[in-house]
Design a protein around this motif. Structure first.
Motif, PDB file in Angstrom:
ATOM      1  N   ARG A  86       0.565  -0.711   0.109  1.00 39.34           N
ATOM      2  CA  ARG A  86       0.094  -0.335  -0.111  1.00 39.34           C
ATOM      3  C   ARG A  86       0.905   1.523   0.344  1.00 39.34           C
ATOM      4  N   ALA A  87       2.061   1.083   0.917  1.00 36.44           N
ATOM      5  CA  ALA A  87       2.905   2.450   0.716  1.00 36.44           C
ATOM      6  C   ALA A  87       3.676   2.751  -0.765  1.00 36.44           C
ATOM      7  N   VAL A  91       2.942   5.701  -2.958  1.00 35.72           N
ATOM      8  CA  VAL A  91       3.655   6.239  -4.213  1.00 35.72           C
ATOM      9  C   VAL A  91       3.511   7.247  -5.590  1.00 35.72           C
ATOM     10  N   GLU A  92       3.341   5.055  -5.748  1.00 33.21           N
ATOM     11  CA  GLU A  92       2.679   5.276  -7.666  1.00 33.21           C
ATOM     12  C   GLU A  92       1.843   6.043  -7.790  1.00 33.21           C
ATOM     13  N   ARG A  93       0.425   6.482  -6.944  1.00 28.56           N
ATOM     14  CA  ARG A  93      -0.466   7.625  -6.845  1.00 28.56           C
ATOM     15  C   ARG A  93       0.566   8.956  -6.916  1.00 28.56           C
ATOM     16  N   GLN A 134      -7.832   3.672 -13.190  1.00 31.32           N
ATOM     17  CA  GLN A 134      -7.230   3.054 -14.553  1.00 31.32           C
ATOM     18  C   GLN A 134      -5.704   2.710 -14.274  1.00 31.32           C
ATOM     19  N   ALA A 135      -5.672   4.486 -15.130  1.00 31.50           N
ATOM     20  CA  ALA A 135      -4.331   4.487 -15.055  1.00 31.50           C
ATOM     21  C   ALA A 135      -2.973   4.141 -14.145  1.00 31.50           C
ATOM     22  N   LEU A 136      -3.212   4.169 -12.787  1.00 32.84           N
ATOM     23  CA  LEU A 136      -2.806   3.777 -11.723  1.00 32.84           C
ATOM     24  C   LEU A 136      -3.019   2.099 -11.572  1.00 32.84           C
ATOM     25  N   ARG A 137      -4.220   1.126 -11.440  1.00 30.64           N
ATOM     26  CA  ARG A 137      -3.785  -0.364 -11.505  1.00 30.64           C
ATOM     27  C   ARG A 137      -2.816  -1.015 -13.091  1.00 30.64           C
ATOM     28  N   VAL A 138      -2.439  -0.115 -13.412  1.00 29.15           N
ATOM     29  CA  VAL A 138      -1.908  -0.676 -15.058  1.00 29.15           C
ATOM     30  C   VAL A 138      -0.622   0.073 -13.975  1.00 29.15           C
ATOM     31  N   HIS A 139      -0.331   1.272 -13.093  1.00 30.23           N
ATOM     32  CA  HIS A 139       0.831   1.565 -13.291  1.00 30.23           C
ATOM     33  C   HIS A 139       1.065   0.053 -12.031  1.00 30.23           C
ATOM     34  N   VAL A 140       1.126  -0.332 -11.312  1.00 29.70           N
ATOM     35  CA  VAL A 140       0.974  -0.586 -10.210  1.00 29.70           C
ATOM     36  C   VAL A 140       1.129  -2.112 -10.548  1.00 29.70           C
ATOM     37  N   ARG A 141       0.270  -2.985 -11.471  1.00 23.38           N
ATOM     38  CA  ARG A 141       0.464  -3.503 -12.101  1.00 23.38           C
ATOM     39  C   ARG A 141       2.003  -4.438 -12.957  1.00 23.38           C
ATOM     40  N   ASP A 147      -1.827  -6.853  -7.716  1.00 22.60           N
ATOM     41  CA  ASP A 147      -3.204  -6.199  -8.425  1.00 22.60           C
ATOM     42  C   ASP A 147      -3.600  -5.695  -6.910  1.00 22.60           C
ATOM     43  N   PRO A 148      -3.793  -4.045  -7.424  1.00 26.99           N
ATOM     44  CA  PRO A 148      -4.171  -3.662  -5.895  1.00 26.99           C
ATOM     45  C   PRO A 148      -5.675  -3.319  -5.475  1.00 26.99           C
ATOM     46  N   ASP A 149      -5.948  -4.379  -6.323  1.00 26.67           N
ATOM     47  CA  ASP A 149      -8.034  -4.856  -5.476  1.00 26.67           C
ATOM     48  C   ASP A 149      -7.757  -5.700  -5.890  1.00 26.67           C
ATOM     49  N   ASP A 150      -6.585  -6.584  -4.878  1.00 22.56           N
ATOM     50  CA  ASP A 150      -6.730  -8.451  -4.642  1.00 22.56           C
ATOM     51  C   ASP A 150      -5.215  -7.884  -3.891  1.00 22.56           C
ATOM     52  N   LEU A 151      -4.975  -7.473  -3.043  1.00 25.29           N
ATOM     53  CA  LEU A 151      -4.430  -7.642  -2.453  1.00 25.29           C
ATOM     54  C   LEU A 151      -4.881  -9.244  -1.195  1.00 25.29           C
TER      55      LEU A 151
END
Length: 238
Positions: A86-87, A91-93, A134-141, A147-151
């Protein structure tokens, strides 16, 4: 009348099992650790002082202490891992908000590295970056591999570990709860449990069932033999 062939075959969707929920590893580890460690503990006590009240007390204490320890350890480790994830997501956000052009260029470069031509990579990156979430999810993956939605859930990991350890640890203890005077029944149940659970896990992970069963059986019996031998050698009375 001649049947008209289908222009295309109907696609049959397949389903994948949940491999990211945070339950499989602690459940497998907990069950195996519970069975092996309590089997070895009881074997050591019986080797030192014979079967009886001491074996029951030791087995029950090993079950409770081990299950609580495993649950606490899994909760702490998974919680720490999730907090770190999450940290990094935060940072990515912040980076997406501070430097969207740079992040867009970074995403386009990543797709070029994967084989897309420059124009298509830029178009795909721009389309995916139009929505900030959506951009955040793509960059995190793409950058963190999560997957930020399935930690993974620390509660699921702790509960899985506690329950599995207790179930595994109960297997060699059951005969002594019913007044067993030796290790024979406990050994039979533990051998069957080790082989059966190892085979089940192997099937779950698409490996030969007999190989997984034999591997787990060898590990468990080896550990029990060591502790039984040490207990018998030392002959410590309880």
């Amino acid at each position: 009348m001649t049947a008209v062939a289908e222009p295309y075959s109907v696609e049959r969707h397949h389903h994948h099992r949940d491999v990211t929920g945070g339950w499989l590893r602690p459940a497998v580890f907990g069950a195996m650790d519970g069975l092996v460690s309590n089997f070895a503990l009881i074997a050591g006590v019986v080797g030192a002082a014979g079967a009886g009240r001491g074996a029951v007390l030791a087995g029950f204490a090993g079950l409770v202490a081990g299950a609580c320890s495993m649950a606490a350890g899994e909760y702490t480790s998974v919680k720490s891992q999730t907090e770190l994830m999450r940290a990094e997501i935060a940072v990515e956000r912040r980076e997406l908000a501070r430097n969207p052009e740079g992040e867009l260029a970074e995403l386009a470069a990543l797709y070029r590295a994967r084989g897309l031509d420059a124009g298509l990579a830029a178009t795909v990156a721009a389309k995916l970056s139009a929505n900030p979430e959506q951009a955040l999810r793509v960059h995190v993956r793409e950058e963190l591999g999560v997957d930020p939605d399935d930690l993974p859930s620390p509660y699921v990991a702790a509960a899985s570990s506690f329950g599995a350890f207790a179930a595994g640890a109960l297997v060699p203890l059951v005969p002594f709860l019913f007044g067993a005077s030796g290790m024979l029944v406990a050994v039979i149940l533990s051998v069957l449990g080790l082989f059966g659970f190892g085979a089940a896990v192997a099937r779950m992970t698409a490996r030969p069932w007999w190989l997984g069963g034999l591997r787990q059986l060898a590990l468990g019996v080896g550990a029990a033999c060591v502790t039984f031998g040490l207990g018998h050698l030392l002959g410590v009375s309880l």
